[in-house]
Scaffold this active site. Sequence first.
Site, PDB file in Angstrom:
ATOM      1  N   HIS A  33       0.842  -1.211   0.000  1.00  0.00           N
ATOM      2  CA  HIS A  33       0.000   0.000   0.000  1.00  0.00           C
ATOM      3  C   HIS A  33       0.873   1.256   0.000  1.00  0.00           C
ATOM      4  O   HIS A  33       0.477   2.293   0.527  1.00  0.00           O
ATOM      5  CB  HIS A  33      -0.976   0.001   1.187  1.00  0.00           C
ATOM      6  CG  HIS A  33      -2.076  -1.011   1.061  1.00  0.00           C
ATOM      7  ND1 HIS A  33      -3.210  -0.800   0.316  1.00  0.00           N
ATOM      8  CD2 HIS A  33      -2.198  -2.265   1.563  1.00  0.00           C
ATOM      9  CE1 HIS A  33      -3.993  -1.876   0.383  1.00  0.00           C
ATOM     10  NE2 HIS A  33      -3.390  -2.781   1.121  1.00  0.00           N
ATOM     11  N   ASP A  35       2.439   2.067  -3.091  1.00  0.00           N
ATOM     12  CA  ASP A  35       2.545   2.495  -4.497  1.00  0.00           C
ATOM     13  C   ASP A  35       1.719   3.743  -4.790  1.00  0.00           C
ATOM     14  O   ASP A  35       2.193   4.648  -5.469  1.00  0.00           O
ATOM     15  CB  ASP A  35       2.203   1.357  -5.467  1.00  0.00           C
ATOM     16  CG  ASP A  35       0.854   0.704  -5.215  1.00  0.00           C
ATOM     17  OD1 ASP A  35       0.266   0.948  -4.134  1.00  0.00           O
ATOM     18  OD2 ASP A  35       0.391  -0.056  -6.080  1.00  0.00           O
ATOM     19  N   GLY A 125      -4.069 -13.079  -5.385  1.00  0.00           N
ATOM     20  CA  GLY A 125      -3.330 -11.820  -5.313  1.00  0.00           C
ATOM     21  C   GLY A 125      -1.875 -11.962  -5.720  1.00  0.00           C
ATOM     22  O   GLY A 125      -1.013 -11.235  -5.240  1.00  0.00           O
ATOM     23  N   SER A 128      -2.105 -13.013 -11.425  1.00  0.00           N
ATOM     24  CA  SER A 128      -2.354 -13.889 -12.579  1.00  0.00           C
ATOM     25  C   SER A 128      -2.742 -13.069 -13.808  1.00  0.00           C
ATOM     26  O   SER A 128      -2.394 -13.434 -14.935  1.00  0.00           O
ATOM     27  CB  SER A 128      -3.438 -14.922 -12.259  1.00  0.00           C
ATOM     28  OG  SER A 128      -4.608 -14.296 -11.797  1.00  0.00           O
ATOM     29  N   GLU A 161      -5.236  -3.291 -17.981  1.00  0.00           N
ATOM     30  CA  GLU A 161      -5.850  -3.386 -16.657  1.00  0.00           C
ATOM     31  C   GLU A 161      -6.720  -2.158 -16.376  1.00  0.00           C
ATOM     32  O   GLU A 161      -7.865  -2.268 -15.945  1.00  0.00           O
ATOM     33  CB  GLU A 161      -4.728  -3.469 -15.613  1.00  0.00           C
ATOM     34  CG  GLU A 161      -5.079  -4.208 -14.368  1.00  0.00           C
ATOM     35  CD  GLU A 161      -4.952  -5.716 -14.483  1.00  0.00           C
ATOM     36  OE1 GLU A 161      -5.867  -6.372 -13.979  1.00  0.00           O
ATOM     37  OE2 GLU A 161      -3.987  -6.237 -15.045  1.00  0.00           O
ATOM     38  N   ASP A 173       2.684  -4.713 -10.691  1.00  0.00           N
ATOM     39  CA  ASP A 173       2.493  -6.116 -11.076  1.00  0.00           C
ATOM     40  C   ASP A 173       3.119  -6.411 -12.432  1.00  0.00           C
ATOM     41  O   ASP A 173       3.905  -7.345 -12.586  1.00  0.00           O
ATOM     42  CB  ASP A 173       1.003  -6.464 -11.109  1.00  0.00           C
ATOM     43  CG  ASP A 173       0.360  -6.342  -9.739  1.00  0.00           C
ATOM     44  OD1 ASP A 173       1.097  -6.130  -8.763  1.00  0.00           O
ATOM     45  OD2 ASP A 173      -0.873  -6.449  -9.650  1.00  0.00           O
ATOM     46  N   TYR A 223      -9.782  -0.979  -0.284  1.00  0.00           N
ATOM     47  CA  TYR A 223      -8.628  -0.401  -0.987  1.00  0.00           C
ATOM     48  C   TYR A 223      -8.923   1.061  -1.325  1.00  0.00           C
ATOM     49  O   TYR A 223      -8.130   1.957  -1.046  1.00  0.00           O
ATOM     50  CB  TYR A 223      -8.361  -1.216  -2.262  1.00  0.00           C
ATOM     51  CG  TYR A 223      -7.293  -0.664  -3.169  1.00  0.00           C
ATOM     52  CD1 TYR A 223      -5.960  -1.021  -3.007  1.00  0.00           C
ATOM     53  CD2 TYR A 223      -7.609   0.209  -4.211  1.00  0.00           C
ATOM     54  CE1 TYR A 223      -4.976  -0.527  -3.849  1.00  0.00           C
ATOM     55  CE2 TYR A 223      -6.639   0.710  -5.052  1.00  0.00           C
ATOM     56  CZ  TYR A 223      -5.321   0.337  -4.873  1.00  0.00           C
ATOM     57  OH  TYR A 223      -4.350   0.843  -5.710  1.00  0.00           O
TER      58      TYR A 223
END
Length: 387
Positions: A33, A35, A125, A128, A161, A173, A223
Amino acid sequence: MEELLMNRFVEIFGEKGTACYFAPGRINLIGEHTDYNGGHVFPAAITLGTFGVARKRDDQKIRMFSDNFKEVGLIEFSLEDLTYSDSDDWANYPKGVLNYLIESGHNIDSGLDVLFYGTIPNGAGLSSSASIELLMGTICNDLYALHCPMLELVQIGKKVENEFIGVNSGIMDQFAVGMGEKDQAILLDTNNMHYEMVPAKLGEYTIVIMNTNKRRELADSKYNERRAECEEAVRLLQKELSIEFLGELDSETFEQYQALIGDPALIKRARHAVTENERTLLAKQALTEGDLEEFGLLLNASHRSLKEDYEVTGIELDTLVACAQEQPGVLGARMTGAGFGGCSIALVPKQNIDAFIEAVGQSYQDKIGYAADFYPASIDDGARKLF
Protein backbone atom coordinates in the site's frame (compact mmCIF):
# COMPACT_ATOMS: atom_id res chain seq x y z
CA MET A 1 5.20 -29.54 -18.49
CA GLU A 2 6.16 -27.99 -21.84
CA GLU A 3 5.81 -31.33 -23.68
CA LEU A 4 2.38 -31.95 -22.12
CA LEU A 5 1.25 -28.51 -23.27
CA MET A 6 2.53 -29.04 -26.82
CA ASN A 7 0.49 -32.28 -26.98
CA ARG A 8 -2.54 -30.54 -25.47
CA PHE A 9 -2.27 -27.82 -28.12
CA VAL A 10 -2.61 -30.44 -30.87
CA GLU A 11 -5.66 -31.92 -29.09
CA ILE A 12 -7.42 -28.56 -28.99
CA PHE A 13 -6.34 -26.86 -32.23
CA GLY A 14 -5.58 -29.87 -34.45
CA GLU A 15 -2.09 -28.71 -35.42
CA LYS A 16 1.27 -28.36 -33.69
CA GLY A 17 2.17 -25.18 -31.83
CA THR A 18 5.33 -23.42 -32.99
CA ALA A 19 6.69 -22.19 -29.65
CA CYS A 20 6.24 -22.29 -25.87
CA TYR A 21 6.37 -19.26 -23.53
CA PHE A 22 6.17 -18.45 -19.82
CA ALA A 23 5.33 -15.38 -17.75
CA PRO A 24 5.69 -15.49 -13.95
CA GLY A 25 3.42 -14.33 -11.19
CA ARG A 26 4.84 -11.97 -8.59
CA ILE A 27 5.07 -11.40 -4.89
CA ASN A 28 5.80 -8.10 -3.22
CA LEU A 29 8.51 -8.79 -0.64
CA ILE A 30 7.74 -5.58 1.26
CA GLY A 31 6.28 -2.14 0.53
CA GLU A 32 2.53 -2.74 0.80
CA HIS A 33 0.00 0.00 0.00
CA THR A 34 2.94 2.32 -0.71
CA ASP A 35 2.54 2.50 -4.50
CA TYR A 36 -0.31 5.02 -4.51
CA ASN A 37 1.36 6.91 -1.64
CA GLY A 38 4.40 7.83 -3.73
CA GLY A 39 6.64 5.30 -2.01
CA HIS A 40 8.79 2.32 -2.96
CA VAL A 41 7.73 -1.25 -3.67
CA PHE A 42 9.97 -4.32 -3.68
CA PRO A 43 8.46 -7.03 -5.89
CA ALA A 44 9.99 -10.14 -7.43
CA ALA A 45 8.92 -12.54 -10.16
CA ILE A 46 8.30 -16.10 -8.95
CA THR A 47 8.39 -19.66 -10.30
CA LEU A 48 4.57 -19.90 -10.37
CA GLY A 49 3.12 -18.38 -13.53
CA THR A 50 1.40 -18.87 -16.87
CA PHE A 51 2.56 -21.08 -19.74
CA GLY A 52 1.49 -20.48 -23.33
CA VAL A 53 1.80 -22.42 -26.57
CA ALA A 54 1.02 -20.53 -29.78
CA ARG A 55 1.02 -20.62 -33.56
CA LYS A 56 0.20 -18.03 -36.20
CA ARG A 57 -2.78 -18.51 -38.50
CA ASP A 58 -3.17 -17.39 -42.10
CA ASP A 59 -6.52 -15.66 -41.52
CA GLN A 60 -7.76 -12.94 -39.14
CA LYS A 61 -9.14 -15.32 -36.53
CA ILE A 62 -7.91 -15.44 -32.91
CA ARG A 63 -8.64 -18.65 -30.98
CA MET A 64 -7.80 -19.03 -27.29
CA PHE A 65 -8.22 -21.85 -24.80
CA SER A 66 -7.27 -22.00 -21.11
CA ASP A 67 -6.87 -25.29 -19.29
CA ASN A 68 -7.70 -23.35 -16.11
CA PHE A 69 -11.13 -22.35 -17.45
CA LYS A 70 -12.11 -25.44 -19.44
CA GLU A 71 -15.79 -24.74 -18.73
CA VAL A 72 -15.58 -21.49 -20.74
CA GLY A 73 -14.46 -23.49 -23.78
CA LEU A 74 -12.70 -22.25 -26.90
CA ILE A 75 -12.93 -18.47 -27.27
CA GLU A 76 -12.90 -17.06 -30.80
CA PHE A 77 -12.84 -13.49 -32.06
CA SER A 78 -11.47 -11.56 -35.02
CA LEU A 79 -8.48 -9.22 -35.22
CA GLU A 80 -10.94 -6.79 -36.79
CA ASP A 81 -13.06 -6.61 -33.61
CA LEU A 82 -10.95 -6.26 -30.48
CA THR A 83 -13.57 -4.66 -28.22
CA TYR A 84 -14.19 -5.82 -24.64
CA SER A 85 -16.87 -8.51 -24.39
CA ASP A 86 -18.27 -10.15 -21.23
CA SER A 87 -18.66 -13.43 -23.11
CA ASP A 88 -14.90 -13.55 -23.75
CA ASP A 89 -14.37 -13.87 -20.00
CA TRP A 90 -10.65 -14.29 -19.05
CA ALA A 91 -9.60 -13.81 -22.70
CA ASN A 92 -10.32 -10.07 -22.45
CA TYR A 93 -6.83 -9.70 -20.90
CA PRO A 94 -4.90 -11.05 -23.92
CA LYS A 95 -7.46 -9.45 -26.24
CA GLY A 96 -6.70 -6.06 -24.69
CA VAL A 97 -2.97 -6.60 -25.26
CA LEU A 98 -3.61 -7.28 -28.96
CA ASN A 99 -5.80 -4.19 -29.15
CA TYR A 100 -3.21 -1.82 -27.66
CA LEU A 101 -0.26 -3.33 -29.57
CA ILE A 102 -2.12 -2.59 -32.82
CA GLU A 103 -3.22 0.83 -31.53
CA SER A 104 0.47 1.61 -30.80
CA GLY A 105 1.30 1.03 -34.46
CA HIS A 106 2.65 -2.53 -34.28
CA ASN A 107 1.92 -4.69 -37.30
CA ILE A 108 -0.13 -7.76 -36.33
CA ASP A 109 -1.28 -8.91 -39.74
CA SER A 110 -2.78 -12.35 -39.08
CA GLY A 111 -4.55 -14.30 -36.36
CA LEU A 112 -3.21 -16.89 -33.95
CA ASP A 113 -4.12 -19.87 -31.77
CA VAL A 114 -3.00 -19.79 -28.13
CA LEU A 115 -3.25 -22.34 -25.33
CA PHE A 116 -2.87 -20.96 -21.78
CA TYR A 117 -2.13 -22.88 -18.60
CA GLY A 118 -1.48 -21.16 -15.27
CA THR A 119 0.03 -22.49 -12.05
CA ILE A 120 -0.96 -19.36 -10.09
CA PRO A 121 -3.94 -19.98 -7.78
CA ASN A 122 -6.84 -17.83 -8.99
CA GLY A 123 -7.78 -14.88 -6.76
CA ALA A 124 -4.72 -15.28 -4.54
CA GLY A 125 -3.33 -11.82 -5.31
CA LEU A 126 -0.22 -13.13 -7.10
CA SER A 127 -0.93 -11.20 -10.32
CA SER A 128 -2.35 -13.89 -12.58
CA SER A 129 -3.83 -11.13 -14.79
CA ALA A 130 -0.47 -9.35 -15.25
CA SER A 131 1.08 -12.75 -15.97
CA ILE A 132 -1.45 -13.38 -18.77
CA GLU A 133 -0.94 -9.86 -20.18
CA LEU A 134 2.86 -10.13 -20.32
CA LEU A 135 2.65 -13.68 -21.67
CA MET A 136 0.49 -12.43 -24.53
CA GLY A 137 2.83 -9.49 -25.15
CA THR A 138 5.83 -11.85 -25.27
CA ILE A 139 4.04 -14.22 -27.68
CA CYS A 140 3.12 -11.38 -30.06
CA ASN A 141 6.58 -9.83 -29.80
CA ASP A 142 8.12 -13.12 -30.91
CA LEU A 143 5.65 -14.44 -33.50
CA TYR A 144 5.16 -11.09 -35.27
CA ALA A 145 8.80 -9.90 -34.79
CA LEU A 146 7.59 -6.62 -33.26
CA HIS A 147 10.94 -5.70 -31.59
CA CYS A 148 8.90 -4.15 -28.78
CA PRO A 149 10.93 -3.30 -25.63
CA MET A 150 9.78 -5.11 -22.47
CA LEU A 151 9.06 -1.77 -20.78
CA GLU A 152 6.53 -0.97 -23.51
CA LEU A 153 4.85 -4.36 -22.99
CA VAL A 154 4.72 -3.58 -19.24
CA GLN A 155 2.99 -0.25 -19.95
CA ILE A 156 0.55 -1.93 -22.36
CA GLY A 157 -0.29 -4.50 -19.64
CA LYS A 158 -1.09 -1.70 -17.21
CA LYS A 159 -3.23 0.04 -19.85
CA VAL A 160 -5.19 -3.19 -20.39
CA GLU A 161 -5.85 -3.39 -16.66
CA ASN A 162 -6.84 0.29 -16.26
CA GLU A 163 -8.68 1.06 -19.50
CA PHE A 164 -9.75 -2.23 -21.13
CA ILE A 165 -10.75 -4.14 -17.97
CA GLY A 166 -11.36 -1.07 -15.79
CA VAL A 167 -9.30 -1.86 -12.67
CA ASN A 168 -7.59 1.05 -10.92
CA SER A 169 -4.17 -0.55 -10.28
CA GLY A 170 -0.58 0.66 -10.39
CA ILE A 171 2.28 -0.58 -12.56
CA MET A 172 4.03 -2.79 -9.98
CA ASP A 173 2.49 -6.12 -11.08
CA GLN A 174 3.30 -5.81 -14.77
CA PHE A 175 6.72 -4.36 -13.98
CA ALA A 176 7.70 -7.34 -11.81
CA VAL A 177 6.30 -9.90 -14.26
CA GLY A 178 8.04 -8.34 -17.25
CA MET A 179 11.33 -7.12 -15.78
CA GLY A 180 11.98 -9.81 -13.15
CA GLU A 181 15.32 -11.62 -12.95
CA LYS A 182 16.35 -14.82 -11.18
CA ASP A 183 17.46 -14.19 -7.56
CA GLN A 184 16.86 -10.44 -7.96
CA ALA A 185 14.17 -8.29 -6.37
CA ILE A 186 13.17 -4.99 -7.96
CA LEU A 187 13.24 -1.82 -5.85
CA LEU A 188 10.85 0.43 -7.74
CA ASP A 189 10.22 4.10 -6.95
CA THR A 190 6.58 4.53 -7.93
CA ASN A 191 7.00 8.31 -8.24
CA ASN A 192 9.31 8.23 -11.22
CA MET A 193 9.65 4.56 -12.30
CA HIS A 194 13.33 4.53 -11.35
CA TYR A 195 14.26 0.98 -10.41
CA GLU A 196 17.23 -1.07 -9.35
CA MET A 197 17.81 -4.80 -9.24
CA VAL A 198 18.76 -5.97 -5.76
CA PRO A 199 20.35 -9.40 -5.18
CA ALA A 200 17.91 -11.57 -3.20
CA LYS A 201 20.13 -14.50 -2.38
CA LEU A 202 18.21 -16.43 0.25
CA GLY A 203 20.81 -19.17 0.80
CA GLU A 204 19.40 -21.89 3.07
CA TYR A 205 15.97 -20.21 3.10
CA THR A 206 13.07 -20.21 0.71
CA ILE A 207 9.89 -18.17 0.37
CA VAL A 208 6.72 -20.10 1.17
CA ILE A 209 3.56 -18.48 -0.17
CA MET A 210 0.58 -19.17 2.09
CA ASN A 211 -2.87 -18.77 0.52
CA THR A 212 -5.72 -18.12 2.98
CA ASN A 213 -8.24 -19.37 0.38
CA LYS A 214 -10.50 -16.58 1.55
CA ARG A 215 -12.25 -14.75 -1.24
CA ARG A 216 -11.18 -11.12 -1.31
CA GLU A 217 -14.66 -9.54 -1.42
CA LEU A 218 -13.72 -6.56 0.72
CA ALA A 219 -10.44 -5.80 -0.98
CA ASP A 220 -11.72 -3.38 -3.62
CA SER A 221 -14.00 -1.28 -1.41
CA LYS A 222 -11.48 -1.09 1.45
CA TYR A 223 -8.63 -0.40 -0.99
CA ASN A 224 -10.48 2.67 -2.27
CA GLU A 225 -11.30 3.70 1.31
CA ARG A 226 -7.64 3.51 2.42
CA ARG A 227 -6.54 5.40 -0.65
CA ALA A 228 -9.01 8.19 0.12
CA GLU A 229 -7.90 8.28 3.78
CA CYS A 230 -4.27 8.75 2.74
CA GLU A 231 -5.21 11.51 0.28
CA GLU A 232 -7.12 13.27 3.06
CA ALA A 233 -4.10 12.96 5.41
CA VAL A 234 -1.89 14.56 2.75
CA ARG A 235 -4.41 17.40 2.28
CA LEU A 236 -4.31 18.14 6.04
CA LEU A 237 -0.50 17.96 6.22
CA GLN A 238 -0.26 20.37 3.28
CA LYS A 239 -1.36 23.18 5.61
CA GLU A 240 2.28 23.34 6.70
CA LEU A 241 4.21 20.90 4.49
CA SER A 242 4.73 21.20 0.74
CA ILE A 243 4.29 17.51 -0.09
CA GLU A 244 2.34 15.64 -2.74
CA PHE A 245 2.58 12.15 -1.23
CA LEU A 246 3.12 10.56 2.18
CA GLY A 247 6.10 8.70 0.73
CA GLU A 248 8.06 11.97 0.75
CA LEU A 249 8.13 12.04 4.57
CA ASP A 250 10.36 10.27 7.08
CA SER A 251 9.05 9.10 10.48
CA GLU A 252 10.63 11.98 12.35
CA THR A 253 8.99 14.66 10.21
CA PHE A 254 5.68 12.78 10.28
CA GLU A 255 5.66 12.59 14.09
CA GLN A 256 6.43 16.29 14.28
CA TYR A 257 3.45 17.24 12.09
CA GLN A 258 0.92 14.41 12.66
CA ALA A 259 -1.22 16.61 14.94
CA LEU A 260 -2.29 18.49 11.80
CA ILE A 261 -4.20 15.37 10.74
CA GLY A 262 -6.18 15.24 13.99
CA ASP A 263 -8.29 12.13 13.35
CA PRO A 264 -6.60 9.15 15.10
CA ALA A 265 -7.65 6.70 12.35
CA LEU A 266 -6.17 8.92 9.62
CA ILE A 267 -2.95 9.30 11.63
CA LYS A 268 -2.63 5.50 11.75
CA ARG A 269 -3.19 5.15 7.99
CA ALA A 270 -0.62 7.83 7.21
CA ARG A 271 1.89 6.40 9.69
CA HIS A 272 1.77 3.06 7.88
CA ALA A 273 2.48 4.68 4.50
CA VAL A 274 5.47 6.58 5.92
CA THR A 275 7.01 3.76 7.97
CA GLU A 276 6.40 1.08 5.33
CA ASN A 277 8.34 3.14 2.80
CA GLU A 278 11.22 3.38 5.29
CA ARG A 279 11.08 -0.37 5.94
CA THR A 280 11.24 -1.04 2.20
CA LEU A 281 14.45 0.97 1.84
CA LEU A 282 15.91 -0.78 4.91
CA ALA A 283 14.95 -4.15 3.39
CA LYS A 284 16.94 -3.28 0.27
CA GLN A 285 19.94 -2.52 2.48
CA ALA A 286 19.51 -5.76 4.45
CA LEU A 287 19.35 -7.92 1.30
CA THR A 288 22.30 -6.10 -0.25
CA GLU A 289 24.34 -6.87 2.87
CA GLY A 290 23.05 -10.46 3.00
CA ASP A 291 21.48 -9.80 6.42
CA LEU A 292 18.50 -12.15 6.23
CA GLU A 293 17.74 -11.88 9.97
CA GLU A 294 17.22 -8.11 9.65
CA PHE A 295 15.19 -8.65 6.47
CA GLY A 296 12.93 -11.09 8.37
CA LEU A 297 12.39 -8.62 11.22
CA LEU A 298 11.33 -5.99 8.66
CA LEU A 299 8.76 -8.45 7.22
CA ASN A 300 7.34 -8.94 10.74
CA ALA A 301 7.21 -5.19 11.36
CA SER A 302 5.48 -4.65 8.02
CA HIS A 303 2.72 -7.12 8.93
CA ARG A 304 2.27 -5.52 12.35
CA SER A 305 1.80 -2.12 10.71
CA LEU A 306 -0.64 -3.51 8.12
CA LYS A 307 -2.61 -5.12 10.94
CA GLU A 308 -2.60 -2.34 13.55
CA ASP A 309 -2.21 0.91 11.60
CA TYR A 310 -3.59 0.14 8.15
CA GLU A 311 -6.10 -2.50 9.30
CA VAL A 312 -6.18 -4.51 6.08
CA THR A 313 -5.34 -8.01 7.33
CA GLY A 314 -8.25 -9.91 8.94
CA ILE A 315 -8.31 -13.08 11.04
CA GLU A 316 -7.26 -15.41 8.21
CA LEU A 317 -4.05 -13.58 7.30
CA ASP A 318 -3.25 -12.84 10.96
CA THR A 319 -3.65 -16.52 11.87
CA LEU A 320 -1.33 -17.68 9.09
CA VAL A 321 1.31 -15.04 9.82
CA ALA A 322 1.29 -15.44 13.62
CA CYS A 323 1.61 -19.21 13.35
CA ALA A 324 4.33 -18.95 10.67
CA GLN A 325 6.34 -16.56 12.85
CA GLU A 326 6.34 -19.12 15.70
CA GLN A 327 7.80 -21.98 13.63
CA PRO A 328 11.42 -23.09 14.18
CA GLY A 329 13.96 -21.18 12.09
CA VAL A 330 11.44 -18.88 10.38
CA LEU A 331 13.01 -15.44 9.95
CA GLY A 332 9.83 -13.48 9.22
CA ALA A 333 6.34 -13.47 7.70
CA ARG A 334 3.84 -10.90 6.44
CA MET A 335 0.74 -10.53 4.32
CA THR A 336 1.40 -9.60 0.70
CA GLY A 337 -0.99 -7.92 -1.73
CA ALA A 338 -4.06 -5.81 -1.00
CA GLY A 339 -5.12 -7.76 2.10
CA PHE A 340 -8.52 -8.99 3.40
CA GLY A 341 -7.66 -12.49 2.27
CA GLY A 342 -5.25 -13.49 -0.45
CA CYS A 343 -1.72 -14.52 0.50
CA SER A 344 1.06 -14.10 2.99
CA ILE A 345 4.72 -15.04 2.66
CA ALA A 346 7.23 -16.54 5.09
CA LEU A 347 11.01 -16.94 4.98
CA VAL A 348 11.49 -20.60 5.91
CA PRO A 349 14.61 -22.82 6.22
CA LYS A 350 14.62 -25.18 3.21
CA GLN A 351 15.10 -28.20 5.47
CA ASN A 352 11.98 -27.30 7.50
CA ILE A 353 9.51 -26.75 4.65
CA ASP A 354 7.45 -29.93 5.13
CA ALA A 355 7.22 -29.55 8.91
CA PHE A 356 6.38 -25.85 8.49
CA ILE A 357 3.53 -26.56 6.06
CA GLU A 358 2.13 -29.32 8.28
CA ALA A 359 2.21 -27.24 11.49
CA VAL A 360 0.88 -23.99 10.03
CA GLY A 361 -1.68 -25.84 7.90
CA GLN A 362 -3.06 -27.75 10.89
CA SER A 363 -3.23 -24.65 13.08
CA TYR A 364 -5.04 -22.69 10.36
CA GLN A 365 -7.52 -25.51 9.69
CA ASP A 366 -8.28 -25.79 13.43
CA LYS A 367 -8.84 -22.06 13.90
CA ILE A 368 -10.45 -21.01 10.60
CA GLY A 369 -12.31 -24.20 9.67
CA TYR A 370 -10.94 -24.74 6.17
CA ALA A 371 -7.53 -25.40 4.64
CA ALA A 372 -4.84 -22.99 3.52
CA ASP A 373 -2.63 -23.81 0.53
CA PHE A 374 1.16 -23.57 0.54
CA TYR A 375 3.52 -22.95 -2.37
CA PRO A 376 7.29 -22.89 -1.90
CA ALA A 377 8.55 -20.47 -4.58
CA SER A 378 11.84 -19.15 -5.86
CA ILE A 379 12.57 -15.74 -7.36
CA ASP A 380 12.80 -16.24 -11.12
CA ASP A 381 13.15 -14.55 -14.52
CA GLY A 382 10.43 -12.42 -16.11
CA ALA A 383 8.29 -13.18 -19.17
CA ARG A 384 10.19 -15.14 -21.82
CA LYS A 385 10.17 -17.64 -24.68
CA LEU A 386 11.05 -21.16 -23.48
CA PHE A 387 11.60 -22.74 -26.92
